[in-house]
Design an enzyme around this catalytic site. Structure first.
Site, mmCIF file in Angstrom:
data_model
loop_
_atom_site.group_PDB
_atom_site.id
_atom_site.type_symbol
_atom_site.label_atom_id
_atom_site.label_comp_id
_atom_site.label_asym_id
_atom_site.label_seq_id
_atom_site.Cartn_x
_atom_site.Cartn_y
_atom_site.Cartn_z
ATOM 1 N N HIS A 94 -5.570 -4.389 -0.846
ATOM 2 C CA HIS A 94 -5.644 -3.310 -1.837
ATOM 3 C C HIS A 94 -5.912 -3.835 -3.255
ATOM 4 O O HIS A 94 -5.916 -3.057 -4.210
ATOM 5 C CB HIS A 94 -4.366 -2.468 -1.826
ATOM 6 C CG HIS A 94 -4.309 -1.499 -0.686
ATOM 7 N ND1 HIS A 94 -4.850 -0.239 -0.762
ATOM 8 C CD2 HIS A 94 -3.797 -1.627 0.565
ATOM 9 C CE1 HIS A 94 -4.650 0.390 0.396
ATOM 10 N NE2 HIS A 94 -4.018 -0.434 1.216
ATOM 11 N N LYS B 128 -11.857 -1.262 2.041
ATOM 12 C CA LYS B 128 -11.214 -0.436 1.024
ATOM 13 C C LYS B 128 -12.155 -0.302 -0.179
ATOM 14 O O LYS B 128 -13.117 0.441 -0.106
ATOM 15 C CB LYS B 128 -9.841 -0.996 0.705
ATOM 16 C CG LYS B 128 -8.938 -0.744 1.927
ATOM 17 C CD LYS B 128 -7.584 -1.303 1.889
ATOM 18 C CE LYS B 128 -6.847 -0.843 3.145
ATOM 19 N NZ LYS B 128 -5.990 -1.863 3.732
ATOM 20 N N SER C 193 0.803 -1.232 0.000
ATOM 21 C CA SER C 193 0.000 0.000 0.000
ATOM 22 C C SER C 193 0.830 1.273 0.000
ATOM 23 O O SER C 193 0.327 2.324 -0.378
ATOM 24 C CB SER C 193 -0.938 0.001 1.195
ATOM 25 O OG SER C 193 -0.198 -0.082 2.388
#
Ligand SMILES: *Cc1c(COP(=O)(O)O)cnc(C)c1O
Length: 392
Positions: A209, A240, A181
């Site tokens: 992610h 996310k 990330s």
């Protein structure tokens, strides 16, 4: 001398080093624009990749579920906290990911804390990418297994650490972030799989992610590399791209069943809440229906990165929508962030220990929620501040 004076001193030294976290309070929902201290600012900070955190259809699904199921789960999953809604989400996630089974947790963080200790223990070894996420590191520590780091995204380093050490341990696990990330680079999962396969070692990827971002319609890194059925454990998060909250572990029914029996955050912390679960189901619905948002995310990211490079910024090694703007020392990154903020752009400075010393940066998180006009406004501010501070 008070018992907590040392803490005050530590906090002061963080401030001196430019590493003190100043946390902004939002007065609005997540989206391309945020209300901060009564001011509208362009949001380049959140992991709301697809703009789902405030999607009307998802909010409506949450409200509807609360009319039937209320709000709280009432208990841990294993006692009285599992609703048919939880089971439905798990089935939907398994199908979306193309695996046989899935189990949800309160967060991606707790998913890692649950998973690693049920797979390895004191007599075992974990081969871990040097830059793995804190929750993987903590999960490894909790397991009591020997932790051996290999060089970041380096299958050759992984293999040499394995060859040198594997024979001394009972069982082994290879674990890597899917997308890292801080830099936005991707683990070479196909090559890592080849190493895992050669040595017959369990392979786990944390796709926090990548979920909703990589692969066909956001099906994740395993789909991106076409490794279906080959990666033993896929950890993911719904906080996310899914825009909600919650963790998931997807893989074989045996591993999922083992987590249900022995995963400590499953057994000792309550289930996901009703609105969270319903929102996640609605997010899967949306992703299965259309790739439009995922496509827009990638178009936005490509545009922003290209323009930033043309302006002369160093955007590092990212191959994903995460766009680090490399600045060097932490105080410069903090000043850059303050100047952006003055210009109405919310871009967070990241410094040590989140990133290595001397590698401070502003990390721009691109979202499908951004319009080209939003991105141009951001680019203009970056150009102005970059020139003023002598970065470009
Ligand atoms: C964000 C992140 C997590 C934590 O996920 P939450 O659902 O926010 O707890 C875990 N692993 C990685 C790699 C992450 O990036």
């Amino acid at each position: 001398m008070s018992k907590i004076d040392w803490i005050k001193q530590e906090i002061e030294s963080l401030q001196t080093a430019g590493l003190y976290n100043r946390i902004r309070t939002l007065g609005s929902a997540q989206g391309a624009w945020l209300l901060v201290d009564g001011r509208k600012v362009l949001n380049f900070c959140s992991n709301n990749y697809l703009g789902l955190a405030n999607h009307p259809g998802i909010v409506a699904a949450s409200k509807k579920a609360m009319d039937t199921y209320g709000v709280g789960p009432g208990a841990v999953r294993s006692i009285a906290g599992t609703m048919d809604l939880h089971i439905e989400l798990e089935k939907r996630l398994a199908k979306f990911k193309g695996v046989e089974a899935a189990i949800t947790f309160q967060s991606g963080f707790t998913a890692n804390l649950a998973t690693i200790p049920v797979l390895v223990g004191k007599e075992d070894v974990v081969f871990s990418d040097r830059l793995n996420h804190a929750s993987i590191i903590d999960g490894c520590r909790l397991s009591g297994a020997k932790i051996l780091a290999y060089d970041h995204c380096d299958p050759a380093s992984l293999e040499s650490v394995i060859k040198e050490n594997l024979s001394q341990y009972r069982r082994a696990l290879i674990v890597t972030d899917g997308v890292f990330s801080m830099d936005g680079d991707m683990a070479p999962l196909d090559e890592i799989y080849a190493v895992a396969e050669r040595h017959d070692i369990l392979l786990m990827v944390d796709d926090a992610h990548g979920e909703g971002v990589l692969g066909k319609g956001g099906r994740g890194i395993v789909d991106h590399f076409g490794l279906h059925g080959k990666v033993d454990v896929e950890v993911g998060t719904m906080s996310k791209a899914f825009g909600v909250m919650g963790g998931v572990v997807a893989g074989s029914p045996v591993i999922v069943e083992w987590l249900r029996q022995r995963g400590r955050p499953f057994l000792f912390s309550s289930a996901m809440t009703v609105p969270d679960v319903a929102a996640c189901i609605a997010a899967v619905d949306l992703l299965e229906k259309s790739t439009e948002l995922v496509d827009r995310l990638w178009e936005n990211a490509k545009y922003f990165k290209k323009e930033m490079k043309e302006l002369g910024f160093d955007t590092g090694v990212s191959t994903t929508p995460i766009t680090p703007v490399m600045l060097g020392e932490a105080p410069l990154a903090q000043q850059f962030s303050r100047e952006l903020y003055e210009a109405g752009i919310f871009g967070m400075a990241l410094g040590f220990p989140t990133v290595p010393q001397g590698k401070a940066r502003i990390r721009v998180m691109i979202s499908a929620a951004h319009s080209y006009e939003d991105l141009d406004k951001g680019l203009e501010a970056f150009a102005r501040v970059g020139k003023k501070l002598g970065v470009i």
